[in-house]
Each structure stands twice: as C-alpha cells, then as structure tokens.
Design a protein around this motif. Sequence first.
Motif, PDB file in Angstrom:
ATOM      1  N   LEU A   1      55.616 139.054 105.942  1.00 47.27           N
ATOM      2  CA  LEU A   1      54.901 140.119 105.263  1.00 47.27           C
ATOM      3  C   LEU A   1      55.897 141.031 104.547  1.00 47.27           C
ATOM      4  O   LEU A   1      57.086 141.069 104.884  1.00 47.27           O
ATOM      5  N   ARG A   2      55.411 141.748 103.551  1.00 43.52           N
ATOM      6  CA  ARG A   2      56.311 142.581 102.740  1.00 43.52           C
ATOM      7  C   ARG A   2      57.172 143.495 103.629  1.00 43.52           C
ATOM      8  O   ARG A   2      56.718 144.048 104.638  1.00 43.52           O
TER       9      ARG A   2
ATOM     10  N   HIS B   1      59.485 142.525 105.544  1.00 45.00           N
ATOM     11  CA  HIS B   1      59.931 141.804 106.729  1.00 45.00           C
ATOM     12  C   HIS B   1      60.728 140.568 106.321  1.00 45.00           C
ATOM     13  O   HIS B   1      60.487 139.988 105.261  1.00 45.00           O
TER      14      HIS B   1
ATOM     15  N   ALA C   1      54.247 150.291 103.531  1.00 47.73           N
ATOM     16  CA  ALA C   1      53.266 149.211 103.671  1.00 47.73           C
ATOM     17  C   ALA C   1      52.258 149.533 104.769  1.00 47.73           C
ATOM     18  O   ALA C   1      52.621 149.973 105.858  1.00 47.73           O
TER      19      ALA C   1
ATOM     20  N   PHE D   1      49.308 144.194 104.017  1.00 49.71           N
ATOM     21  CA  PHE D   1      49.575 142.932 104.697  1.00 49.71           C
ATOM     22  C   PHE D   1      48.424 141.941 104.489  1.00 49.71           C
ATOM     23  O   PHE D   1      48.645 140.738 104.348  1.00 49.71           O
TER      24      PHE D   1
ATOM     25  N   ASP E   1      49.015 140.447 101.262  1.00 49.44           N
ATOM     26  CA  ASP E   1      50.080 139.447 101.346  1.00 49.44           C
ATOM     27  C   ASP E   1      49.541 138.104 101.834  1.00 49.44           C
ATOM     28  O   ASP E   1      49.924 137.046 101.311  1.00 49.44           O
TER      29      ASP E   1
ATOM     30  N   GLY F   1      50.001 140.679 113.606  1.00 53.66           N
ATOM     31  CA  GLY F   1      49.498 139.682 112.662  1.00 53.66           C
ATOM     32  C   GLY F   1      48.102 139.215 113.002  1.00 53.66           C
ATOM     33  O   GLY F   1      47.320 138.852 112.117  1.00 53.66           O
TER      34      GLY F   1
ATOM     35  N   VAL G   1      45.762 141.826 111.627  1.00 55.73           N
ATOM     36  CA  VAL G   1      45.746 141.696 110.169  1.00 55.73           C
ATOM     37  C   VAL G   1      44.839 140.536 109.762  1.00 55.73           C
ATOM     38  O   VAL G   1      44.043 140.650 108.815  1.00 55.73           O
TER      39      VAL G   1
ATOM     40  N   ALA H   1      52.086 151.362 108.982  1.00 55.76           N
ATOM     41  CA  ALA H   1      51.303 150.351 109.696  1.00 55.76           C
ATOM     42  C   ALA H   1      51.159 150.717 111.168  1.00 55.76           C
ATOM     43  O   ALA H   1      50.067 150.587 111.750  1.00 55.76           O
TER      44      ALA H   1
END
Length: 271
Positions: free
Chosen positions: A60-61, A63, A73, A78, A81, A101, A104, A190
């Motif tokens: 993810l952006r 990371h 972010a 995410f 993404d 994740g 997400v 986040a």
Amino acid sequence: MSGSSRSPPELELVTESPADEPGSRPLLFVHGAYVGAWCWSEHFLPAFADRGYTAHAVSLRGHGDSGGSLYTAGIDDFVADIRRTVERVDRSPVLVGHSMGGVVVQRYLQRYDAPAAALLASIPPQGMTGLTFEFALRDPTTWLQFGVLQTVGPGLTSPRVLRRALFSPDLPDDRVERYGRLVQQESPRALGELSGPVVTGRVPNDVPTLVLGAGDDAIVPSWATDATARAFGTDATYVPGVAHAVMLDTGWERVVATLVDWLDGIGATAG
C-alpha cells in the motif's frame, strides 16, 4: 478530503507465478500495519504458486517500495490502492487481507465486487478501540513498544517484545530479528481512523468469505475475529498454535493449507 495526491502513487506489486499454466483464479494479498508486500514473499507467494495460483502482493502507498506519502494516507486511500491493483492484474483476484489489510478489504467489499475474500487475523469492522485497551492492560510493555516504533522508527524496536506481540515462542531468534529490521512506521492518519468504527453498514454476504483467526493471537483476540465473522454471516475458522503474524510465524504451512482447502471448496481452482 482524501490524502491521496492528484497523480496516484506507483505501487509495488510482487508476483509469484506457477511453473505451468495457471489453472486457478489469481490471489491478491494485502498486508497489515507496519509492513509491506515483503511479508507475503517469504512463504505465502511461493507456496501458492507451487499450488497453481498466480499470487500477487501489493505494498500500500507509503509502505515497502511503493510511492506516496505514508503520513497523509487514510483507509480510503488504501482501498483505492487495492482497486488500482485489481485493475492492473489479468483477472479479478481473490482478496486476502491480514490485520489492518483485512479491514481495508472489508471496506473495499462495500464498494466493489470481488470473487471471494479471506480475512486473516483481521481487525473487526468496529476498529481497534476494544483491542487496544485489552492489549494495553494485558501487556503494557509491548503496547508501549509499538508507540516507540511509531514515534522513532524500527531502530529501537526490541525483538523480544516484537515476538510477544506477533510471533510464537519457537520462532528462531534470527528470523524475529530480521523481521524486526523490516518493520516500519505506520500512517498516523490510518491509525487514527482504526481507533473507531472502520466499516459501518452492511457488508456483502453473497461474497464467499473466509474469516480466519490465529489461535495464539496477542493482537486480535477471538471475540474480535468472531465479530468479523458475524458481520459476514459466517463462522470463524481458527488455526491453533499460530500467532498474529500468520504468514511469517511457525505454523504458516497450516494457514496455507486452510486457505487452499477453502479455495477448493468455493471452486477457485476453476478460475
């Protein structure tokens, strides 16, 4: 207002392909907080490629080796993404999300179609509030260590404390130390969003979903995994003897076997 820039960041995508023509629907693995796609490359991507799956893992952006600002972010960034990555691969993949994740992926499923999803040691729809409070009371030293990681980075992260939070006692010390060198800070935005409800309203119960809990999870207890399963109208499946970092811990093979059995059961091998 979204924290994403006008030009979407370049995203790292790591792929392992089977030796023969793939006969199964592709998989897209989505990492949790403090890591990147590298956490899936160690065991999961080659293991699934050996079983005939084209296995992708995205960072993810902010990371891993992905571009974009980590510090601005949010969860919706995410989700964006994941959407861009799904559109980038050849066929719509089964989504596999771990921890952050996982939640997400849950929010993604409220907006977009997916053939199936697996949520591994996932943060529940209601977020981290109850989990953080319970974790801080049970192991305040480890909880404070995550604050150190977030404030000053991984340089002062204690492998011993990292083990208590993420790994089993029998995971070799050299692996715990190596993983400790690879962890990173997480997006403050986040983390702030994770402190409250992340997924509100209905989630699609018509998407085949595996909710998998780690039997020895110090971060996401069974009540939180069961809450995620209830939201998806299913029962949780538990793999005993595995800690929170299910893709890196001892026993990762049993997690892969559980996922493969589930994929066979939903017909993912037919693509």
